[in-house]
Design an enzyme around this catalytic site. Sequence first.
Site, mmCIF file in Angstrom:
data_model
loop_
_atom_site.group_PDB
_atom_site.id
_atom_site.type_symbol
_atom_site.label_atom_id
_atom_site.label_comp_id
_atom_site.label_asym_id
_atom_site.label_seq_id
_atom_site.Cartn_x
_atom_site.Cartn_y
_atom_site.Cartn_z
ATOM 1 N N LYS A 1 0.845 -1.190 0.000
ATOM 2 C CA LYS A 1 0.000 0.000 0.000
ATOM 3 C C LYS A 1 0.882 1.243 0.000
ATOM 4 O O LYS A 1 2.111 1.157 0.055
ATOM 5 C CB LYS A 1 -0.947 0.014 1.194
ATOM 6 C CG LYS A 1 -0.265 0.088 2.555
ATOM 7 C CD LYS A 1 -1.259 0.301 3.683
ATOM 8 C CE LYS A 1 -2.320 -0.749 3.787
ATOM 9 N NZ LYS A 1 -3.177 -0.623 4.989
ATOM 10 N N LYS B 1 -7.436 -5.781 -2.633
ATOM 11 C CA LYS B 1 -8.257 -5.109 -1.621
ATOM 12 C C LYS B 1 -8.787 -3.787 -2.149
ATOM 13 O O LYS B 1 -8.034 -2.978 -2.681
ATOM 14 C CB LYS B 1 -7.423 -4.854 -0.363
ATOM 15 C CG LYS B 1 -7.023 -6.101 0.394
ATOM 16 C CD LYS B 1 -5.900 -5.824 1.385
ATOM 17 C CE LYS B 1 -6.182 -4.662 2.281
ATOM 18 N NZ LYS B 1 -5.013 -4.338 3.137
#
Length: 245
Positions: free
Chosen positions: A29, A87
């Site tokens: 991320k 995700k």
Amino acid sequence: MLLLISPDSVEEALDCAKAAEHLDIVDVKKPDEGSLGANYPWVIREIREAVPADKPISATVGDVPYKPGTVAQAALGAAVSGATYIKVGLYGCSTPEQAIEVMRGVVRAVKDYRPDAFVVASGYADAHRIGCVNPLALPDIAARSGSDAAMLDTAIKDGSRLFDHLPPALCAEFVERAHQARLLAALAGSVKAVDLAELTAMGTDIVGVRGAVCSGGDRTAGRIQPHLVAAFRAEMDRHAANPAG
């Protein structure tokens, strides 16, 4: 319970590789772009190459708007770059119907390319602060869209934590709803070792951490430390051996 650790660079991924025996999933991320900020495709590829082959790579697509086509393309990009867990933070979806539409596009885009990929519909325990879908609606959204897991994080990283916005009893209800829908339940949001007793007792499948294993406990300015990953895993194992404790 699986341990998901979130490096934001290849250098941090190499630190994760040093602690590979203590973690289960490496999650890519970009914290300076939000709770589930998306990193660059080449960073995902480089991190995939940097960590052991038996450790799956997860990638966040971002705190996404209600733009189903845009999000589907982004999710496919993450899969093509080497992520097997995709995700999606449903930040801009204000209704379950919008969230389902976004996630159905993601599921089709990702699984047409890689049927064994794992799609995660992610919401926020502090949804009331940003106006997105109710966190307890996430298991139903995930199930109706064909996703594989439902996840909760916190949207606003101001020092508040998962349980500050959704107390353990409601998190346990979230996990139960996910399991009833035959989904995995993942929880994150400034999770610390002191939360592991509750998370274990409610049957959480995946716990996601970053700040707890960074120097100074700082998810943005700190760097992942292998010894902190090992210590966090040791606490997980201790609670798994004695869940009633």
